[in-house]
Design a protein around this motif. Structure first.
Motif, PDB file in Angstrom:
ATOM      1  N   GLY A  29     -96.993 -23.011 -71.022  1.00 34.82           N
ATOM      2  CA  GLY A  29     -95.900 -23.140 -71.118  1.00 34.82           C
ATOM      3  C   GLY A  29     -94.601 -22.556 -71.069  1.00 34.82           C
ATOM      4  N   MET A 290     -91.585 -28.203 -70.902  1.00 33.75           N
ATOM      5  CA  MET A 290     -92.873 -28.051 -71.275  1.00 33.75           C
ATOM      6  C   MET A 290     -92.803 -26.239 -72.502  1.00 33.75           C
ATOM      7  SD  MET A 290     -95.188 -27.971 -69.051  1.00 33.75           S
ATOM      8  CE  MET A 290     -96.412 -26.716 -69.288  1.00 33.75           C
ATOM      9  N   ALA A 294     -95.242 -26.869 -75.669  1.00 28.60           N
ATOM     10  CA  ALA A 294     -95.646 -25.725 -75.939  1.00 28.60           C
ATOM     11  C   ALA A 294     -95.347 -24.751 -77.413  1.00 28.60           C
ATOM     12  CB  ALA A 294     -95.524 -24.100 -74.918  1.00 28.60           C
ATOM     13  N   VAL A 680     -98.636 -30.103 -68.244  1.00 26.49           N
ATOM     14  CA  VAL A 680     -97.967 -30.575 -68.905  1.00 26.49           C
ATOM     15  C   VAL A 680     -99.242 -31.233 -70.415  1.00 26.49           C
ATOM     16  CG1 VAL A 680     -96.791 -32.920 -70.345  1.00 26.49           C
ATOM     17  CG2 VAL A 680     -95.929 -30.346 -68.196  1.00 26.49           C
ATOM     18  N   VAL A 683    -101.822 -29.005 -71.805  1.00 30.26           N
ATOM     19  CA  VAL A 683    -101.114 -28.107 -73.057  1.00 30.26           C
ATOM     20  C   VAL A 683    -100.625 -29.637 -74.446  1.00 30.26           C
ATOM     21  CG1 VAL A 683     -98.708 -27.252 -73.536  1.00 30.26           C
ATOM     22  CG2 VAL A 683     -99.691 -26.266 -71.828  1.00 30.26           C
TER      23      VAL A 683
END
Length: 795
Positions: A29, A290, A294, A680, A683
């Protein structure tokens, strides 16, 4: 503090998988956010290097019932504005040559970034002079002088000193400026400018075409330029009206600070395509999202680990550790993980930077972030990540009662806490919106590439012709030789090239309701074969033929021009193209036909009024060729050119490639979104895995009891997955209106768009569903295979 560091080091070393997942999730991220910030820093730096306030004067005009906004200005404004307003210190004008051949010692190359400039250019623009002098540049109209940028000087002269050397210039368009030009100075490269020129040449005062063209006008002044708008009517009546005897053409000023042009100006006929600010906001939103994902990932994984440390912290409380010491311990662990993630993110950024720069076609360097305003933003964001990611787990652990901690008991309602569900809904919503936008960008890109432009751009090859005696003498020979190829069907000429933002804007006097009115329309000088070569459709009247000569100036207008003038039957209407010194019409054109609208420029802009003027100007060759035999056509062209014009440079391109340049920003956005969507999703999957592990960890005893009571494995999988699926459906309901708004904002940059359909969000939802199901089912199946005796005996 040292003790907290040692304990943290040992604890983290004992959980390598936990550290790896946590660090990778946050580092990805942060790396993506850092890459985006580097690009944004480059885009927001355009024209910020000028030491003073410089303004551009553009024009908004009304002709009939239509308003148009042109980045250029009427040519009589520059000399009269300075006389009318003493507040203006210096005013200068520039005009792109649209194609110049530069020859030095027999080595010729073609350049599109050469501009006409007048003697006041360097009074307005404070360029860094590296060699030579610009103090008296372009002052003598009869002198032919040239200024080179550093990169062009190195390309032409290498290590040789260019000052005082002579370059041979030849034009490839309607302008006339051939001759020998003396190199007077070398200036620094203009990379972050809205008009990144490579060379400046003397303003051509002899070429009437140059003198009558609308020009790009810049000025500096001693105060804010609001006085121009306030006194414009006085200026118009006192200075400009003499050039506009018919009052139907009404000019209004648009004054722009040059620092705002690249990001904010959306006028017609911009020198180069500007950045799209909406795209930059999409990139910035992606960076922030992001970071948010994260952080969510980090919080959830810390929550998973916290279930295994309840008893540890209860024992430490029993042995006298204070709440403050426990807080310090957890914050130190968070800081260590975040610092490791920061280092990994820097390494990932450095590795990805060359590829990222190649996609964006923008040179980027990691060191540039440290000298920009985005560095402060990055530091603040990093500190917020630590705060948001660490505070919740810290207070979650230290506030558990000692007795519950010693028994390793967590109150049942804690795992249902709405905060964690909110985090998960945010993850799902972000993922669906980004995937929907990615799908829509790709669809729109395919739409603009495949839309009918009103002509067959797949089969048109354009050759830029140098202006020289040899070319004039051998042009017919060249055409006949090219026509010998079975893959070349027809050849035409045009002084301008469609597919650019620089179709010349001309002022015409047009017959309307029995009187002459002034209008400004695009103008292209073409020969009689242009209509056939381009495959344009005549909807009224006829096309050019042998009956027409340049003496009577036959004209063909597009449908937009007929609508612009509110003409039902435009055939036979007259245009006054120019007047003599006494003010009498000297060149009159007659409309002989109306061509179906075709896209002169990109689909970002609506089709504007256009006049095709029959002309013998050579300009560029347009070849209608077989689209299936492009390689054979190019090979034959190169061979023929070498035989007939061996000393002249050959410059050519296919027309569809010229149109593609308008969609480079969209192609960049599509590529970046595809990669970012994948990251994305990755994560978010880690975050989902962390939260699902947390919940299932709390329900291990419940799972064991259900297994003993006969629950099937599929029943247990559904039990563990049901809440997540419900949250995913809730996220979809939130994502649809949010995604619709983002997509609408992006599509507003196009005059012609594809339709947004439910399939976009269905596709995004299904992709997100797969992202959810895979990690969810993996851990759920792992849980249903537990040995129930182990957890029931644990009490």
């Amino acid at each position: 503090m040292l003790n907290a560091l040692l304990i943290s080091y040992r604890l983290l070393l004992a959980k390598p998988l936990y550290v790896l997942i946590n660090v990778i999730g946050v580092a990805l991220g942060m790396a993506i956010a850092l890459l985006i910030l580097l690009y944004l820093d480059n885009q927001f730096s355009f024209d910020k290097h000028w030491q003073k306030d410089i303004y551009r004067l553009a024009i908004r005009y009304k002709s009939g019932n239509e308003y148009r906004r042109i980045a250029a200005a009427e040519p009589h404004i520059a000399p009269t504005l300075h006389r009318a307003f003493p507040q203006i210190k210096h005013i200068t004008k520039i005009l792109p040559t649209e194609g110049t051949i530069i020859d030095y010692l027999g080595n010729s190359n073609f350049y599109t970034d050469v501009f006409f400039a007048d003697s006041l250019f360097f009074k307005v623009f404070d360029c860094q002079v590296l060699q030579g002098s610009v103090s008296n540049i372009f002052r003598k109209p009869e002198s032919k002088e040239i200024i080179l940028t550093q990169d062009l000087a190195q390309e032409i002269f290498g290590s040789e000193n260019p000052i005082g050397k002579t370059l041979q210039l030849r034009t490839t368009n309607a302008f006339t400026y051939d001759g020998e030009y003396l190199v007077k100075a070398v200036i620094a490269k203009q990379e972050t400018s809205h008009f990144p020129f490579k060379a400046l040449i003397s303003w051509n005062y002899e070429d009437k075409f140059v003198q009558n063209s609308w020009v790009y006008t810049y000025f500096t002044c001693s105060q804010k330029p609001s006085f121009i708008a306030q006194k414009w009517e006085w200026y118009y009546q006192g200075y400009l009206k003499r050039y506009f005897p018919n009052e139907d053409l009404f000019l209004k000023p648009i004054v722009q600070n040059v620092r705002d042009i690249y990001l904010n100006s959306k006028l017609e006929a911009e020198i180069y395509p500007n950045a799209n600010k909406n795209y930059l906001f999409i990139f910035l939103a992606t960076a922030l999202l992001m970071i948010v994902v994260a952080c969510i990932n980090f919080v959830n994984l810390n929550a998973v680990r916290s279930t295994q440390r309840i008893r540890e912290f209860a024992i430490r409380k029993v042995f006298g550790e204070s709440r403050q010491e426990l807080l310090i311990q957890l914050l130190v662990e968070t800081l260590i993980l975040m610092f490791l993630a920061f280092l990994v993110s820097l390494m990932l950024t450095e590795l990805a930077l060359p590829y990222f720069s190649q996609i964006l076609q923008t040179p980027l360097a990691l060191r540039s972030i440290f000298g920009s305003g985005f560095m402060l933003f990055w530091v603040i964001t990093f500190l917020l990540m630590i705060l948001l990611s660490g505070v919740y787990p810290v207070f979650y652990l230290v506030d558990i009662p000692i007795l519950n901690g010693l028994k390793n008991i967590l109150p049942k309602q804690n795992y249902r806490i709405s905060f964690r569900k909110t985090l998960l809904v945010m993850q799902f919503t972000i993922t669906i919106v980004i995937l929907a936008l990615t799908i829509m960008v790709i669809r729109q890109l395919n739409f603009v590439k495949n839309k009918d432009l009103g002509f067959d751009n797949q089969r048109v090859l354009v050759i830029r012709l140098p202006k020289s005696e040899e070319v004039f003498e051998k042009l017919d020979t060249l055409k006949k030789a090219l026509m010998q190829s079975p893959d070349v069907f027809k050849i035409a000429n045009s002084a301008e090239i469609i597919g650019t933002n620089l179709i010349s804007q001309f002022r015409f006097e047009v017959e309307n309701n029995g009187k002459l009115v002034e209008v400004v329309m695009g103008r292209m000088s073409v020969n009689k074969d242009f209509i056939d070569v381009m495959g344009l459709e005549i909807v009224q009247g006829r096309k050019f033929d042998e009956r027409d000569t340049t003496a009577n100036v036959a004209l063909i207008i597009n449908e937009a021009a007929a609508t612009y003038m509110n003409w039902q039957n435009p055939i036979g209407k007259n245009f006054v193209i120019s007047r003599d010194e006494n003010g009498n019409p000297s060149v009159i054109g007659e409309v002989i036909g109306v061509v179906k609208n075709f896209h002169i420029s990109s689909l970002h802009k609506k089709i504007s009024p256009l006049v095709l003027v029959l002309s013998n100007k050579i300009g560029n060759l347009f070849l209608s060729v077989s689209p299936k035999h492009r390689e054979e056509v190019l090979a034959y062209l190169q061979k023929t050119w070498q035989e007939i014009l061996p000393t002249e440079p050959l410059n050519y391109f296919f027309l569809n490639e010229n149109y593609r340049k308008h969609y480079l920003n969209e192609e960049k956005l599509a590529q970046i979104l595809v990669y970012f969507s994948f990251l994305v999703a990755m994560v978010a999957s880690l975050g989902l895995l962390g939260l699902s592990l947390f919940i299932s960890e709390l329900r291990l005893k419940e799972i064991a009891i259900r297994k003993v009571l006969g629950a099937s494995r599929w029943h247990l999988v559904r039990l563990l997955s049901k809440d997540f699926i419900q949250l995913l459906l809730l996220s979809a309901l939130i994502a649809v209106p949010l995604g619709e708004y983002v997509i609408h904002l992006w599509l507003s940059n196009f005059a012609y768009t594809t339709q947004t359909s439910a399939n976009v969000f269905i596709g995004a939802f299904l992709l997100t569903f797969l992202i959810v199901v895979i990690p969810l089912f993996v851990q759920a199946f792992a849980r249903v295979f537990i040995n129930p005796n182990k957890f029931l005996q644990a009490g």
